[in-house]
Design an enzyme around this catalytic site. Sequence first.
Site, PDB file in Angstrom:
ATOM      1  CB  CYS A   1      -0.956   0.000   1.188  1.00 19.17           C
ATOM      2  SG  CYS A   1      -2.159  -1.362   1.155  1.00 19.17           S
TER       3      CYS A   1
ATOM      4  CG  HIS B   1      -3.287   3.781   1.868  1.00 19.19           C
ATOM      5  ND1 HIS B   1      -3.749   3.252   0.683  1.00 19.19           N
ATOM      6  CD2 HIS B   1      -3.258   2.746   2.752  1.00 19.19           C
ATOM      7  CE1 HIS B   1      -3.982   1.962   0.839  1.00 19.19           C
ATOM      8  NE2 HIS B   1      -3.711   1.630   2.081  1.00 19.19           N
TER       9      HIS B   1
ATOM     10  CG  ASN C   1      -6.552  -0.654   1.046  1.00 18.10           C
ATOM     11  OD1 ASN C   1      -5.839  -0.203   0.153  1.00 18.10           O
ATOM     12  ND2 ASN C   1      -6.065  -1.074   2.200  1.00 18.10           N
TER      13      ASN C   1
END
Length: 323
Positions: free
Chosen positions: A113, A250, A280
């Site tokens: 990520c 993020h 996500n």
Amino acid sequence: MTRAVPIGIGHYLPARVVENAEFEAKIDTSDEWIRSRSGIERRHFAADGELTSDLAIHAAKDALNHAGIPATDIDAIVLATSTPDQTFPSTATKVQAALGMNGGFAFDVQAVCAGFPYALSTANAMIVAGQAKRILVIGAETFSRIMDWNDRTTSVLFGDGAGALIIEAQECEGTNADRGILSTELKSDGKYNDILYVDGGVSSTQTTGVLRMEGREVFKHAVAKLAEAGESALEKIGLHGDDVDWIVPHQANLRIIKKTAQIMGVPMERVVVTVQDHGNTSAASIPLALSVAVKRGQVKQGDLLLTEAIGGGLAWGAVVLRW
């Protein structure tokens, strides 16, 4: 001094939209449960046969159109992904070929990520060093391919998508008023490997594996480390949270986003939030959110942005740039 200045942004989302309600028939969960713990309402899943490179190619073309330049003007591609098309060659080289780039170079970066801050920091260093003039930085993921669909704590959190940013070498004054990348901060700590990982791999199981996560531990580390990285990146250039026009975080979890902004003293009115619509998307989440924010007029030229992300490794990082 030479800065890496953004000149184009783009994104792509697969056509299939998966609402929270779709999970209710498959696992012990509910729309309310998912929203209350993550802020996610829906996400996009790639179609059968639709690869990470396909998503990246669409996002890259969108960024090129936004910049108004042909692919042949790009010197390099740095692509962040944890879900590549193949073990090798890199997904970036497939994008390079599809765009008709017959020169330059392309490679992948893997920091889960945190992949986009890592890729953007790498591209920035190459711009400043004079190794390239224009670089296409992409985050692209098909995390729907590595989910355990029986695990209600992880399968509802992730989605597929891609975002792309083009940066260009420009001569600037060397002050914080410059457009472009002003500061970067990268960190990792391998002792946290077991709280967020995929239980497969080429040299270990010879299988792809599926994602495993200890949610409470990840949440705890995410909030502290994201705030720390953001503040450190700002402090390097003598700035603070009050100076930031927009945090583009993020998009993993709305609670993490809110808590991190609170610690940094930045009101949610100055935080770009798209997690409710995309889930996500790992390395794709920052450029995807930034592209959405730019195209809806939220982020404007001259705005000071802080981007930050954390992922498996643990690896985390932040980039400060002026749009």
